[in-house]
Design a protein around this motif. Sequence first.
Motif, PDB file in Angstrom:
ATOM      1  N   GLY A 118     147.794  14.115  77.539  1.00 30.85           N
ATOM      2  CA  GLY A 118     148.405  14.402  76.176  1.00 30.85           C
ATOM      3  C   GLY A 118     149.789  14.465  76.329  1.00 30.85           C
ATOM      4  N   GLU A 119     150.379  15.192  77.327  1.00 26.23           N
ATOM      5  CA  GLU A 119     152.058  15.056  77.349  1.00 26.23           C
ATOM      6  C   GLU A 119     152.416  13.676  77.631  1.00 26.23           C
ATOM      7  N   LEU A 120     151.833  12.973  78.494  1.00 25.42           N
ATOM      8  CA  LEU A 120     152.351  11.522  78.634  1.00 25.42           C
ATOM      9  C   LEU A 120     152.159  10.646  77.623  1.00 25.42           C
ATOM     10  N   VAL A 121     151.274  10.715  76.726  1.00 25.07           N
ATOM     11  CA  VAL A 121     150.968   9.993  75.624  1.00 25.07           C
ATOM     12  C   VAL A 121     152.109  10.417  74.580  1.00 25.07           C
ATOM     13  N   LYS A 122     152.509  11.617  74.313  1.00 24.90           N
ATOM     14  CA  LYS A 122     153.458  12.170  73.565  1.00 24.90           C
ATOM     15  C   LYS A 122     154.820  11.422  74.058  1.00 24.90           C
ATOM     16  N   ALA A 123     155.096  11.361  75.231  1.00 21.85           N
ATOM     17  CA  ALA A 123     156.526  10.832  75.938  1.00 21.85           C
ATOM     18  C   ALA A 123     156.439   9.315  75.537  1.00 21.85           C
ATOM     19  N   GLY A 124     155.203   8.825  75.395  1.00 21.98           N
ATOM     20  CA  GLY A 124     155.322   7.230  75.356  1.00 21.98           C
ATOM     21  C   GLY A 124     155.035   6.456  76.559  1.00 21.98           C
ATOM     22  N   ALA A 125     154.745   7.518  77.575  1.00 25.76           N
ATOM     23  CA  ALA A 125     154.599   6.889  79.107  1.00 25.76           C
ATOM     24  C   ALA A 125     153.309   6.232  79.374  1.00 25.76           C
ATOM     25  N   ILE A 126     152.159   6.596  78.372  1.00 29.62           N
ATOM     26  CA  ILE A 126     150.855   5.767  78.375  1.00 29.62           C
ATOM     27  C   ILE A 126     150.461   5.708  77.007  1.00 29.62           C
ATOM     28  N   ALA A 127     149.621   4.772  76.471  1.00 31.93           N
ATOM     29  CA  ALA A 127     149.079   4.654  75.097  1.00 31.93           C
ATOM     30  C   ALA A 127     147.832   5.589  74.996  1.00 31.93           C
ATOM     31  N   ARG A 128     147.078   5.778  75.998  1.00 36.89           N
ATOM     32  CA  ARG A 128     145.877   6.330  76.066  1.00 36.89           C
ATOM     33  C   ARG A 128     145.590   7.305  77.071  1.00 36.89           C
ATOM     34  N   GLU A 129     144.517   8.258  77.006  1.00 35.72           N
ATOM     35  CA  GLU A 129     144.308   9.253  78.378  1.00 35.72           C
ATOM     36  C   GLU A 129     143.719   8.118  79.187  1.00 35.72           C
ATOM     37  N   VAL A 130     143.004   7.238  78.946  1.00 29.21           N
ATOM     38  CA  VAL A 130     142.047   6.399  79.949  1.00 29.21           C
ATOM     39  C   VAL A 130     143.025   5.470  80.682  1.00 29.21           C
ATOM     40  N   ASP A 131     144.275   5.428  80.157  1.00 28.67           N
ATOM     41  CA  ASP A 131     145.402   4.498  81.091  1.00 28.67           C
ATOM     42  C   ASP A 131     145.254   5.146  82.489  1.00 28.67           C
ATOM     43  N   LEU A 132     145.136   6.330  82.604  1.00 29.94           N
ATOM     44  CA  LEU A 132     145.405   7.355  83.781  1.00 29.94           C
ATOM     45  C   LEU A 132     144.183   6.730  84.914  1.00 29.94           C
ATOM     46  N   HIS A 133     143.232   6.026  84.505  1.00 35.19           N
ATOM     47  CA  HIS A 133     142.120   5.623  85.489  1.00 35.19           C
ATOM     48  C   HIS A 133     142.403   4.217  85.913  1.00 35.19           C
TER      49      HIS A 133
END
Length: 420
Positions: free
Chosen positions: A223-238
């Motif tokens: 969630g923090e990575l989404v807030k920072a704009g580093a990823i678009a969705r949580e599923v991106d981390l897979h």
Amino acid sequence: MQRLFASRTQWAVGNGFFHSGIIDTDESQSVYVYDCGSINRPANRAALTREIGEFGKQLDLRDAGVDIMFISHFDEDHVSGIPELTQRVRVTKFVLPMIPGPDRLLLYSRSLLDRTPGRPIGSFYGSFITDPDAALRALGATGVFFIPPTQPQGGDEGDAGEPLHEERKPIRDIDSDQGNTTAHVDLEISTKLATISRDGDVVWEWRYAQSQQSTSVMKDFAGELVKAGAIAREVDLHDSREIARLVQTRPADLADAYRLAIRKVGRSFTRNLSSLMLYSGPPVAGWCSTLTRRSTACPPFEDVFVSGDRPGFLGLGDANLRSKARRAHVNAVFKERKKRVGTFAPAHHGSHLDWNVSLLDGLGGGSGYRPTLVFSASGAYDHPHLKVLLEANEAGATTKVVGVEEPSRLTESFAIFYQP
């Protein structure tokens, strides 16, 4: 009856881990390593380089390489020495825990907070987090095997696990009664153990296990990575491509996301639930008699032996054992093998958070046997903790701290008489 010669060494690297062993089955030998790394401090890194060099000299004398390397988990201080090790000696096969990409990235993000200013993380570590298989094969590995978590209740003693690899090596066997014959030494790797067999008899085994994984902080981290704009969705981390991009271009966001996520979860956060724990020694079925010698040097097998010690080793990596259920899982999985264990490396370099005196239950077969507890630690992060040392000694165990200085190195040489 099989007579084996074995030597294992806890190398002096301080807070980090580098454990190796050599098993001789007459004219054939097998070499293994369990983790190879140190924390990012000059003295520890220098010690690791020195000990890798000494290990390489031993293998040069034997004209040998490393047949199998076990990796307990993905913290940098347990893997940072792998590139240097593979430059010095040949390492052909790796066995490591099956940990999802998001969880590996979480550990990487934690390491960003532990850096000495001006000392970036090595390129290998980022590649290893992104794609362990590709990173290890780039170093010359011919086989990389991932071990899934075991069920918390254990109780699978009779199950050898799904076969992953098998190889056979013929050797010339000299028998005074029958003349020259051909024997075979087999190495087999499965999802639950690896074994060495000589003409069909299993003479050495490595039993490994990891607990079920449950990382409570992952949702907040994503969630923090989404807030920072580093990823678009949580599923991106897979997606391994996204992990590579974050490692290469967004280290500041990763460090911030980790720090903020931990703050939300608070004291309940735990790490390394899936550290691969390892038993190394003769199989539990069969009769075993042992002569052994302990030294800070690297003694030849011809040195004088002292009888009575158990030949097995048990290392718990950095397994999180802060709950009674996880400690019970360790004791259940290794219950029978603990009877063979004379040298025990408790979890997390002797952290009091992952320690309980119940972990000593059954070591060496009980009945007043005094095991040796070995800690790869140099005082960093309060490892090993005084509470652990006191409780272990109160229980009758011997404690040995392997730090960064060469005299702290622990080497054990065995003559093992084993009847399968």
